[in-house]
Design a protein around this motif. Structure first.
Motif, PDB file in Angstrom:
ATOM      1  N   GLY A 117       6.687  13.940  15.015  1.00 45.55           N
ATOM      2  CA  GLY A 117       7.386  13.758  13.750  1.00 45.55           C
ATOM      3  C   GLY A 117       6.431  13.559  12.597  1.00 45.55           C
ATOM      4  N   ALA A 118       5.362  12.804  12.814  1.00 42.50           N
ATOM      5  CA  ALA A 118       4.380  12.580  11.748  1.00 42.50           C
ATOM      6  C   ALA A 118       3.720  13.895  11.340  1.00 42.50           C
ATOM      7  N   ARG A 119       3.361  14.699  12.314  1.00 41.35           N
ATOM      8  CA  ARG A 119       2.730  15.990  12.010  1.00 41.35           C
ATOM      9  C   ARG A 119       3.660  16.875  11.197  1.00 41.35           C
ATOM     10  N   ARG A 120       4.930  16.884  11.588  1.00 43.10           N
ATOM     11  CA  ARG A 120       5.883  17.719  10.853  1.00 43.10           C
ATOM     12  C   ARG A 120       6.093  17.206   9.442  1.00 43.10           C
ATOM     13  N   PRO A 180       0.812  -1.226   0.000  1.00 40.07           N
ATOM     14  CA  PRO A 180       0.000   0.000   0.000  1.00 40.07           C
ATOM     15  C   PRO A 180       0.844   1.274   0.000  1.00 40.07           C
ATOM     16  N   ALA A 181       1.950   1.286   0.739  1.00 39.47           N
ATOM     17  CA  ALA A 181       2.815   2.466   0.741  1.00 39.47           C
ATOM     18  C   ALA A 181       3.444   2.671  -0.630  1.00 39.47           C
ATOM     19  N   VAL A 182       3.842   1.597  -1.287  1.00 34.37           N
ATOM     20  CA  VAL A 182       4.397   1.697  -2.640  1.00 34.37           C
ATOM     21  C   VAL A 182       3.350   2.249  -3.593  1.00 34.37           C
ATOM     22  N   LEU A 183       2.130   1.739  -3.500  1.00 31.07           N
ATOM     23  CA  LEU A 183       1.061   2.204  -4.379  1.00 31.07           C
ATOM     24  C   LEU A 183       0.785   3.687  -4.176  1.00 31.07           C
ATOM     25  N   VAL A 184       0.801   4.131  -2.933  1.00 31.71           N
ATOM     26  CA  VAL A 184       0.597   5.558  -2.653  1.00 31.71           C
ATOM     27  C   VAL A 184       1.677   6.386  -3.318  1.00 31.71           C
ATOM     28  N   TYR A 185       2.901   5.962  -3.196  1.00 32.52           N
ATOM     29  CA  TYR A 185       4.014   6.702  -3.803  1.00 32.52           C
ATOM     30  C   TYR A 185       3.876   6.753  -5.322  1.00 32.52           C
ATOM     31  N   VAL A 186       3.513   5.622  -5.916  1.00 32.18           N
ATOM     32  CA  VAL A 186       3.375   5.568  -7.375  1.00 32.18           C
ATOM     33  C   VAL A 186       2.242   6.472  -7.836  1.00 32.18           C
ATOM     34  N   LEU A 187       1.094   6.399  -7.171  1.00 33.48           N
ATOM     35  CA  LEU A 187      -0.057   7.219  -7.571  1.00 33.48           C
ATOM     36  C   LEU A 187       0.229   8.709  -7.385  1.00 33.48           C
ATOM     37  N   ALA A 188       1.018   9.045  -6.371  1.00 32.96           N
ATOM     38  CA  ALA A 188       1.326  10.454  -6.121  1.00 32.96           C
ATOM     39  C   ALA A 188       2.457  10.964  -7.002  1.00 32.96           C
ATOM     40  N   THR A 189       3.204  10.058  -7.628  1.00 33.38           N
ATOM     41  CA  THR A 189       4.366  10.465  -8.418  1.00 33.38           C
ATOM     42  C   THR A 189       4.105  10.348  -9.918  1.00 33.38           C
ATOM     43  N   ASP A 190       3.679   9.185 -10.363  1.00 33.76           N
ATOM     44  CA  ASP A 190       3.475   8.947 -11.797  1.00 33.76           C
ATOM     45  C   ASP A 190       2.470   7.820 -11.974  1.00 33.76           C
ATOM     46  N   PRO A 191       1.180   8.083 -11.784  1.00 29.03           N
ATOM     47  CA  PRO A 191       0.188   7.004 -11.861  1.00 29.03           C
ATOM     48  C   PRO A 191       0.089   6.370 -13.243  1.00 29.03           C
ATOM     49  N   ARG A 192       0.539   7.082 -14.273  1.00 23.70           N
ATOM     50  CA  ARG A 192       0.413   6.535 -15.627  1.00 23.70           C
ATOM     51  C   ARG A 192       1.310   5.325 -15.854  1.00 23.70           C
ATOM     52  N   ARG A 206       4.042  16.110   1.701  1.00 23.85           N
ATOM     53  CA  ARG A 206       2.776  15.389   1.792  1.00 23.85           C
ATOM     54  C   ARG A 206       2.856  13.981   1.197  1.00 23.85           C
ATOM     55  N   ARG A 207       3.534  13.834   0.065  1.00 23.27           N
ATOM     56  CA  ARG A 207       3.593  12.520  -0.578  1.00 23.27           C
ATOM     57  C   ARG A 207       4.252  11.488   0.330  1.00 23.27           C
ATOM     58  N   ALA A 208       5.398  11.830   0.895  1.00 22.38           N
ATOM     59  CA  ALA A 208       6.088  10.907   1.785  1.00 22.38           C
ATOM     60  C   ALA A 208       5.265  10.635   3.034  1.00 22.38           C
ATOM     61  N   ALA A 209       4.586  11.662   3.540  1.00 25.05           N
ATOM     62  CA  ALA A 209       3.779  11.497   4.745  1.00 25.05           C
ATOM     63  C   ALA A 209       2.623  10.538   4.516  1.00 25.05           C
ATOM     64  N   VAL A 210       1.968  10.661   3.358  1.00 26.36           N
ATOM     65  CA  VAL A 210       0.852   9.760   3.055  1.00 26.36           C
ATOM     66  C   VAL A 210       1.357   8.321   2.944  1.00 26.36           C
ATOM     67  N   ALA A 211       2.518   8.143   2.306  1.00 20.82           N
ATOM     68  CA  ALA A 211       3.069   6.799   2.164  1.00 20.82           C
ATOM     69  C   ALA A 211       3.445   6.208   3.524  1.00 20.82           C
ATOM     70  N   MET A 212       4.105   7.013   4.360  1.00 23.42           N
ATOM     71  CA  MET A 212       4.498   6.527   5.682  1.00 23.42           C
ATOM     72  C   MET A 212       3.268   6.219   6.529  1.00 23.42           C
ATOM     73  N   ALA A 215       0.337   5.325   5.375  1.00 28.04           N
ATOM     74  CA  ALA A 215      -0.244   4.097   4.823  1.00 28.04           C
ATOM     75  C   ALA A 215       0.521   2.877   5.329  1.00 28.04           C
ATOM     76  N   LEU A 216       1.852   2.991   5.391  1.00 30.62           N
ATOM     77  CA  LEU A 216       2.652   1.875   5.887  1.00 30.62           C
ATOM     78  C   LEU A 216       2.316   1.568   7.341  1.00 30.62           C
ATOM     79  N   MET A 217       2.265   2.607   8.181  1.00 35.24           N
ATOM     80  CA  MET A 217       2.013   2.377   9.598  1.00 35.24           C
ATOM     81  C   MET A 217       0.609   1.841   9.840  1.00 35.24           C
ATOM     82  N   LEU A 218      -0.364   2.336   9.107  1.00 34.80           N
ATOM     83  CA  LEU A 218      -1.732   1.825   9.268  1.00 34.80           C
ATOM     84  C   LEU A 218      -1.820   0.366   8.823  1.00 34.80           C
ATOM     85  N   THR A 219      -1.081   0.020   7.772  1.00 35.47           N
ATOM     86  CA  THR A 219      -1.079  -1.365   7.305  1.00 35.47           C
ATOM     87  C   THR A 219      -0.424  -2.285   8.323  1.00 35.47           C
TER      88      THR A 219
END
Length: 735
Positions: free
Chosen positions: A327-330, A197-209, A336-342, A344-348
């Motif tokens: 740290g998460a808040r900061r 899931p963290a990888v997918l978040v990074y891909v969608l936020a960077t280059d979903p195509r 934002r992209r890295a924060a969403v991925a991190m 997603a990783l922690m929630l998973t």
């Protein structure tokens, strides 16, 4: 230390040399506290499987077995188990370096100067790699999870580097590598896929195509097939029937059963695991899920000061949880992209994994009531990656607090020089040493040899070519290790009740004759006569595995039945058995006794408790230290065999000879331990030794006072390491 927002934080070269020092430091810590040999639970099974290039319990973990087998060939230590333990230490050390690289990269939008940023990332990594579960699992190869943790960290790091490369480069090759590593990791354990899931978040936020490019999709499919093909090791090796061949996956249905773990009958994630599946199952309710989340919280509180009292553990958990949330808040504000991925990783790794695992009440969760079953052991190791990854946010939280302190110092007149301000702020990093200090006793496994000694002692307790009936993991896996790796008493056949209900296990008993007894590797008490090798295996004509199967899955027992098992008369009582039926394992044991008692030696390990008594064999059993021998006639007390209250019939001379002349585990179990025996669910092996010495003390009291006194001394020293001998305040600390 100044906070800025660089335009392109990912373009700076990664500090691989610094990461190498982080890995080296972690490895030194783990080696200094490394287990010298095998340990309880799955450690012995996996080490034996690696040595034999065999197949452990489902899902078989073929990638780990191949890797560990090759690693075990390296001359890293004289003890094979220590070599495999070094594999766990090494993978965890490389994982620490990878977490450092990720943390350092994600700190770039937060901390501009290179050295302070790397120090903060190192501090967070130090916290992650010294949390109790990470440290404790990194000093012994108990599971395959340190390798899974490495693949999680490595895949995440490759994803971060892929996303940092300019779009015009050939960066999609890295994404193909990521897909391959995910597939390969799945052949070790599905835990490795939790990073997806963290990888997918990074891909969608960077280059979903990229997910729609045919060239990438074809390449990804091909490498995924190649990675997953490692699972073919299981049927190939199963046909060669290695020493460990669990599941015996020689057919496609059997392979599917191994890979899907059918043997364990895992309930649906939507069921309540404490009730049978079906319409009456109350389901995975919010109350149950809340309890499971509380079990995770309990494990989180252990991570930062397991050596200390429960109150201190909770305070430290709040401290490090707070640092992580800061740290998460900061990070959410900075990138934002890295924060969403991190996130997603922690929630998973936490809330989603808790729901998927769907455990019963935790072993040491305090509440008990009818219908509320507890797990048979602590399950904190499933969450090892979450505890390690939390260190990334802790490092960020410390960087934020250091920046606040530096800013506060700069406001004073006269203001300290920038270097001095940073040095004063860096004092805050001392907090990262707390887990190192607070887990140094309970996380370490240095000098712990009880599992190995127990295995040797039990195997050396029985006559050549004996059948030894055991109960489950901790009284069986060490025996497998001793026989396969150390060559101890390979003539002994082990029948483990927890597997004797399966077809494949009984087939192996049916076709595997015992190996030749080696007197030179056995105690002197077996060298006074010759021991002819039996020509046939156990159960050579009792299990067909077909329509005429002589051992059905179960046999209804509505009322007491008395019958003859060769020379043995037994009464099978459903009330004594505690169930109105006989399982296939019961039938296998009874059939062997019927055909072999009086011809070949049959024993029950004392770890089976009163199982043999519940089968109606009590009057035919005589205790001999850690085992109970089955006689072909009712036991008659005499000079050697005595009836001791609460202990049954005991062969006192043989028990004394084994306990004081053969056993090594008694002394090892009696060794003083500052925090007692940390893993309470596995303490029964220690208690078994205590029972042996207590029996000797009772039998020799007034006869051989010196030996009885020594037995009392050992008994008390062993019990002092268990919950039965721990002071109340140490029991309150969670031990």
């Amino acid at each position: 230390m100044t906070e800025t927002s660089p335009r392109a934080p990912g373009l700076e070269a990664a500090p691989y040399l610094w990461a190498g020092f982080v890995a080296a430091g972690a490895l030194v810590l783990y080696v200094l506290t490394l287990a010298p040999t095998t340990q309880f639970w799955d450690a012995s099974e996996y080490i034996a499987a690696a040595h034999a290039l065999g197949i452990p319990h489902p899902p078989g973990n073929p990638f780990f077995i191949i890797l560990a087998h090759v690693w075990g060939l390296l001359p890293l230590a004289s003890d094979y188990a220590r070599r495999i333990n070094l594999l766990a230490a090494s993978t965890s050390a490389v994982t620490a370096a990878t977490w450092f690289l990720i943390g350092e990269r994600w700190l770039r939008p937060i901390v501009a100067p290179g050295r302070p940023r790397r120090v903060a990332a190192t501090a967070g990594t130090l916290v992650g790699c010294t949390t109790f579960t990470v440290w404790n699992q990194s000093v012994v190869n108990e599971k395959v999870y340190t390798l899974s943790m490495l693949t999680i960290a490595l895949v995440l790091w490759l994803t971060v580097r892929w996303a940092d490369q300019p779009a015009g480069t050939r960066r999609d090759r890295d994404l193909v590598l990521i897909v391959y590593l995910l597939a390969l990791s799945a052949t070790n354990h599905l835990m490795g896929l939790l990073v997806a899931p963290a990888v997918l978040v990074y891909v969608l936020a960077t280059d979903p195509r990229v997910l729609l490019r045919p060239r990438f999709l074809i390449a990804a499919l091909l490498v995924a097939v190649v990675g997953m093909s490692v699972n073919l090791f299981i049927p190939i090796r199963a046909h060669l029937d290695p020493y460990l061949n669990q599941g015996e996956a020689t057919t496609w249905p059997a392979l599917k059963a191994v890979l899907t773990r059918e043997q364990f009958g895992k309930p649906s994630v939507f069921d309540n695991p404490m009730y049978p599946a079906g319409v009456d199952n109350p389901g995975h309710t919010l109350v149950l899920y809340g309890q499971q989340l509380l079990n995770y919280v309990q494990y989180f509180t252990w991570q930062f000061g397991r050596d200390w009292m429960a109150g201190a553990q909770r305070v430290l958990a709040l401290l490090f949880a707070g640092l992580g949330f800061v740290g998460a808040r900061r990070q959410w504000r900075a990138e934002r992209r890295a924060a969403v991925a991190m996130t997603a990783l922690m929630l998973t790794l936490t809330v989603a994994l808790v729901f998927y695992l769907n455990f019963k009440w935790g072993y040491s969760q305090p509440y008990s009531a009818p219908g509320l079953e507890h797990e048979v052991r602590e399950r904190d190791y499933f969450f090892i990656a979450s505890f390690a990854a939390w260190g990334i946010w802790v490092g960020m939280g410390l960087a934020v607090l250091m920046a606040w302190m530096e800013h506060a110092l700069a406001m004073h007149a006269p203001a300290p020089a920038p270097a001095r301000r940073w040095a004063l702020a860096a004092v805050m990093l001392l907090v990262t040493l707390i887990p190192l200090a607070g887990n140094r006793l309970t996380a370490s496994r240095s000098g712990e040899t009880v599992a190995r000694d127990y295995a040797r002692d039990v195997l050396q307790s029985v006559d050549p070519y004996a059948l030894l009936v055991t109960a489950g993991d901790n009284d069986t896996f060490p025996l497998w290790y001793a026989q396969e790796v150390e060559g101890v008493r390979r003539d002994v056949s082990v029948l483990v009740l927890s597997l004797a209900n399966t077809n494949w296990y009984l087939r192996q008993l049916e076709r595997r004759p015992p190996e030749t007894f080696a007197p030179a590797l056995a105690p002197a008490l077996y060298r006074d006569r010759s021991w002819p090798r039996p020509a046939s295996p156990w159960m050579s004509r009792f299990y067909s595995g077909g329509p005429a199967d002589t051992l059905p899955p179960y046999l209804v027992l509505p009322q007491p039945v008395t019958g003859q098992l060769g020379p043995v008369t037994v009464t099978l009582d459903p009330q004594a058995l505690r169930r109105p039926y006989l399982e296939r394992a019961d039938l296998a044991v009874l059939q062997i006794i019927k055909d072999e008692v009086g011809k070949r030696p049959v024993y029950f390990s004392s770890s089976t408790g009163d199982y043999a008594d519940r089968l109606g064999l009590g009057s035919y059993l005589v205790g001999e230290a850690l085992v109970r021998r089955v006689l072909p006639r009712p036991v008659v007390p005499g000079d050697s065999v005595r009836l001791l209250p609460g202990r049954g019939f005991v062969n006192v001379p043989r028990t004394s000879a084994l306990a004081f002349g053969v056993y090594q585990g008694g002394e090892a179990a009696a060794r003083p331990r500052p925090r007692g025996w940390v893993d309470v669910p596995s303490q029964n092996s220690l208690v078994g030794y205590a029972f042996v010495y207590d029996t000797i003390a009772a039998a020799l009291a007034g006869r051989e006072s010196a030996l009885a006194a020594r037995a009392v001394q050992l008994r008390d020293a062993i019990l002092a390491n268990t919950i039965y001998g721990l002071p109340a305040e140490r029991r309150a600390a969670g031990n």
